[in-house]
Write a protein that holds these residues in place. Structure first.
Motif, PDB file in Angstrom:
ATOM      1  N   ARG A 151       6.501   0.620   6.354  1.00 16.96           N
ATOM      2  CA  ARG A 151       5.585   0.216   7.301  1.00 16.96           C
ATOM      3  C   ARG A 151       4.024   0.322   6.691  1.00 16.96           C
ATOM      4  N   LEU A 152       3.766   1.513   6.284  1.00 19.57           N
ATOM      5  CA  LEU A 152       2.320   1.573   5.684  1.00 19.57           C
ATOM      6  C   LEU A 152       2.069   0.478   4.802  1.00 19.57           C
ATOM      7  N   ILE A 153       3.044   0.422   3.887  1.00 23.19           N
ATOM      8  CA  ILE A 153       2.713  -0.594   2.779  1.00 23.19           C
ATOM      9  C   ILE A 153       2.502  -2.163   3.011  1.00 23.19           C
ATOM     10  N   GLY A 154       3.573  -2.432   4.131  1.00 23.27           N
ATOM     11  CA  GLY A 154       3.407  -3.703   4.871  1.00 23.27           C
ATOM     12  C   GLY A 154       2.247  -3.989   5.672  1.00 23.27           C
ATOM     13  N   ARG A 155       1.533  -2.886   6.291  1.00 22.87           N
ATOM     14  CA  ARG A 155       0.465  -3.220   6.769  1.00 22.87           C
ATOM     15  C   ARG A 155      -1.046  -3.141   6.028  1.00 22.87           C
ATOM     16  N   ILE A 156      -0.770  -2.420   4.781  1.00 18.90           N
ATOM     17  CA  ILE A 156      -2.045  -2.574   3.924  1.00 18.90           C
ATOM     18  C   ILE A 156      -2.013  -3.724   3.096  1.00 18.90           C
ATOM     19  N   THR A 157      -0.973  -4.175   2.662  1.00 16.81           N
ATOM     20  CA  THR A 157      -0.740  -5.407   1.330  1.00 16.81           C
ATOM     21  C   THR A 157      -0.470  -6.598   2.242  1.00 16.81           C
ATOM     22  N   GLY A 158      -0.108  -6.351   3.436  1.00 14.62           N
ATOM     23  CA  GLY A 158       0.013  -7.678   4.237  1.00 14.62           C
ATOM     24  C   GLY A 158       1.385  -8.535   3.659  1.00 14.62           C
ATOM     25  N   VAL A 159       2.262  -7.863   2.904  1.00 14.97           N
ATOM     26  CA  VAL A 159       3.465  -8.550   2.512  1.00 14.97           C
ATOM     27  C   VAL A 159       4.647  -7.581   3.184  1.00 14.97           C
ATOM     28  N   ARG A 160       5.156  -7.930   4.472  1.00 14.87           N
ATOM     29  CA  ARG A 160       5.914  -7.263   5.219  1.00 14.87           C
ATOM     30  C   ARG A 160       7.141  -7.288   5.103  1.00 14.87           C
ATOM     31  N   LEU A 161       7.806  -6.247   4.354  1.00 13.22           N
ATOM     32  CA  LEU A 161       9.334  -6.079   4.359  1.00 13.22           C
ATOM     33  C   LEU A 161       9.778  -4.888   4.650  1.00 13.22           C
ATOM     34  N   HIS A 162      11.247  -4.749   4.878  1.00 16.23           N
ATOM     35  CA  HIS A 162      11.915  -3.762   5.400  1.00 16.23           C
ATOM     36  C   HIS A 162      12.230  -2.823   4.347  1.00 16.23           C
ATOM     37  N   ASP A 163      12.396  -3.096   3.240  1.00 18.60           N
ATOM     38  CA  ASP A 163      12.794  -2.256   2.148  1.00 18.60           C
ATOM     39  C   ASP A 163      12.163  -2.339   0.821  1.00 18.60           C
ATOM     40  N   TYR A 164      10.902  -1.951   0.527  1.00 19.89           N
ATOM     41  CA  TYR A 164      10.385  -2.023  -0.738  1.00 19.89           C
ATOM     42  C   TYR A 164      10.643  -1.406  -1.813  1.00 19.89           C
ATOM     43  N   GLY A 165      11.432  -0.153  -1.568  1.00 21.38           N
ATOM     44  CA  GLY A 165      12.064   0.608  -2.669  1.00 21.38           C
ATOM     45  C   GLY A 165      13.373   0.028  -3.057  1.00 21.38           C
ATOM     46  N   CYS A 166      14.072  -1.010  -2.560  1.00 22.68           N
ATOM     47  CA  CYS A 166      15.220  -1.438  -2.968  1.00 22.68           C
ATOM     48  C   CYS A 166      14.865  -2.137  -4.536  1.00 22.68           C
ATOM     49  N   SER A 167      15.632  -1.523  -5.660  1.00 29.48           N
ATOM     50  CA  SER A 167      15.241  -2.007  -6.963  1.00 29.48           C
ATOM     51  C   SER A 167      16.204  -3.452  -7.061  1.00 29.48           C
ATOM     52  N   LEU A 168      17.139  -3.846  -6.319  1.00 32.74           N
ATOM     53  CA  LEU A 168      17.902  -4.976  -6.235  1.00 32.74           C
ATOM     54  C   LEU A 168      16.943  -6.137  -5.931  1.00 32.74           C
ATOM     55  N   LYS A 180       1.846  -7.400 -14.410  1.00 29.90           N
ATOM     56  CA  LYS A 180       1.872  -6.408 -15.324  1.00 29.90           C
ATOM     57  C   LYS A 180       2.023  -4.860 -14.529  1.00 29.90           C
ATOM     58  N   LEU A 181       3.139  -4.382 -14.903  1.00 31.36           N
ATOM     59  CA  LEU A 181       3.377  -3.122 -14.155  1.00 31.36           C
ATOM     60  C   LEU A 181       2.901  -1.692 -14.925  1.00 31.36           C
ATOM     61  N   MET A 182       2.300  -0.973 -14.199  1.00 37.25           N
ATOM     62  CA  MET A 182       1.765   0.297 -14.822  1.00 37.25           C
ATOM     63  C   MET A 182       2.100   1.379 -13.847  1.00 37.25           C
ATOM     64  N   GLY A 183       1.887   2.671 -14.501  1.00 37.31           N
ATOM     65  CA  GLY A 183       1.966   3.930 -13.655  1.00 37.31           C
ATOM     66  C   GLY A 183       3.527   4.049 -13.102  1.00 37.31           C
ATOM     67  N   GLU A 184       3.447   4.217 -11.741  1.00 31.66           N
ATOM     68  CA  GLU A 184       4.986   4.257 -10.986  1.00 31.66           C
ATOM     69  C   GLU A 184       4.677   3.127 -10.076  1.00 31.66           C
ATOM     70  N   MET A 185       4.079   1.959 -10.543  1.00 34.26           N
ATOM     71  CA  MET A 185       4.037   0.868  -9.311  1.00 34.26           C
ATOM     72  C   MET A 185       5.296  -0.101  -9.169  1.00 34.26           C
ATOM     73  N   HIS A 186       6.558   0.251  -9.480  1.00 36.30           N
ATOM     74  CA  HIS A 186       7.577  -0.528  -9.597  1.00 36.30           C
ATOM     75  C   HIS A 186       7.953  -0.840  -8.029  1.00 36.30           C
ATOM     76  N   ARG A 187       7.734   0.210  -7.214  1.00 34.53           N
ATOM     77  CA  ARG A 187       7.911   0.126  -5.744  1.00 34.53           C
ATOM     78  C   ARG A 187       7.017  -0.867  -5.069  1.00 34.53           C
ATOM     79  N   ALA A 191       4.183  -6.637  -3.535  1.00 35.35           N
ATOM     80  CA  ALA A 191       2.703  -6.671  -3.271  1.00 35.35           C
ATOM     81  C   ALA A 191       1.950  -7.301  -4.699  1.00 35.35           C
ATOM     82  N   TRP A 192       2.515  -6.992  -5.914  1.00 29.86           N
ATOM     83  CA  TRP A 192       1.654  -7.548  -6.910  1.00 29.86           C
ATOM     84  C   TRP A 192       2.206  -9.121  -7.225  1.00 29.86           C
TER      85      TRP A 192
END
Length: 332
Positions: A151-168, A180-187, A191-192
């Motif tokens: 919920r927090l990520i969707g509100r801040i980034t404007g990309v509203r999804l139910h599950d940012y953490g799903c790797s699939l 370009k992915l850096m740090g721990e930004m895969h989740r 947004a990228w």
């Protein structure tokens, strides 16, 4: 089955799987992927990215290198760089027009991949994110923090999804390779991606989720705090990546304006009212705000110079490849 690398035909789909100490899971994972992709009508490849495993993950994976009907490449990183770097390594090595990513712990179901590919094409999307609608995780340690984070990520980034953490996820290769992915930004990949394509070209669909069968989870409750810090970085980069001077400059101008009001008031109080201001806390606050304003503005100028250098030459990578294993060409 159309999984073998044929020089006459381009690879349609690349499956990228980061692995870290998954010796018990990697064999069944390859079996499940092979079975799920058996009827896939186009050429596909499987890339396993070993992120510095200290167990028998690579040895167990190499047993499948010469399996008939499987175009497998194993990329061993020099040490443990983290899931984001491993994912970036796989994406860079992928040759497919489409790229699918999934976890190596058997919690994502490869059977969902062909359906997701068809859905991405039908909806003309650039990214299709899996939604673990019925998560098989603990309520307190995983589900509740994940719900709040999404919920927090969707509100801040404007990309509203139910599950940012799903790797699939399924990507168009030409799009994800611009990110370009850096740090721990895969989740925060959606947004990228929204930074290079309209958010309307990002979608989601429910997928199957299984409980972990082998090994231990690489995540804990501490991840929640890292997510908050990473989210602040994402917010900054999404809005001010190309113009960091505006961010720091705005803060500097605001602090400078507040400092000017305070110092002007003290100037009137000193020279018109005749009051002593040398020992007043308000005087120190005004001076500190002025110095902070100067620091913020100069930081903005330096950030602009760094950003221009970044855009001129953005070639750094966040991983080092130790070795690449491929099957015998006679078998492939």
């Amino acid at each position: 089955m159309a999984s073998r690398l044929d020089t006459a035909e381009p690879i349609e789909l690349s499956l990228v799987v980061p692995l870290f100490n998954e010796e018990e899971s990697v064999g069944p994972l390859i079996d499940r992927i092979t079975a799920a992709m058996a009827s896939y009508p186009a050429i596909w490849e499987l890339l396993l990215i070993d992120d510095g495993s200290t167990d028998a993950t690579i040895a167990n994976a190499r047993e499948a290198l010469n399996r008939p009907g499987l175009n497998l490449k194993i990329i061993a990183l020099q040490r443990n760089f983290g899931q984001t770097a491993a994912m970036q390594a796989g994406i860079n090595q992928a040759q497919g027009r489409l790229i699918a990513t999934l976890d190596g712990d058997l919690q994502n179901d490869p059977k969902d991949i062909p359906t997701m590919v068809a859905e991405l094409e039908r909806r003309e999307l650039d990214l299709l994110v899996g939604w673990r609608k019925n998560r098989q995780d603990g309520l307190l340690l995983r589900k509740i923090p994940s719900f709040i984070a999404n919920r927090l990520i969707g509100r801040i980034t404007g990309v509203r999804l139910h599950d940012y953490g799903c790797s699939l996820k399924i990507y168009r290769g030409s799009v994800i390779k611009q990110v370009k992915l850096m740090g721990e930004m895969h989740r925060f990949i959606p947004a990228w991606v929204a930074g290079v394509v309209p958010s309307s070209r990002i979608g989601e669909m429910p997928v199957t989720h299984h409980a972990r069968q082998h090994g231990v989870s690489k995540y804990g409750i501490s991840r929640t705090f890292r997510v908050i810090l990473d989210l602040l970085s994402v917010m900054f980069f999404m809005r001010f990546k190309a113009r960091p001077g505006h961010f720091f400059g705005s803060l500097g101008l605001g602090l400078g304006a507040l400092s000017s009001i305070i110092l002007f008031y003290l100037f009137i109080d000193k020279f018109l009212m005749g009051n002593d201001i040398g020992t007043r806390p308000l005087f120190m606050i005004g001076v500190m705000l002025f110095l902070s304003a100067v620091q913020m503005i100069t930081t903005g100028i330096l950030a602009e110079m760094i950003a221009r250098t970044y855009y001129r030459e953005d070639t750094a990578v966040s991983y080092i490849i130790r070795e690449v294993y491929e099957g015998d060409p006679q078998h492939t």
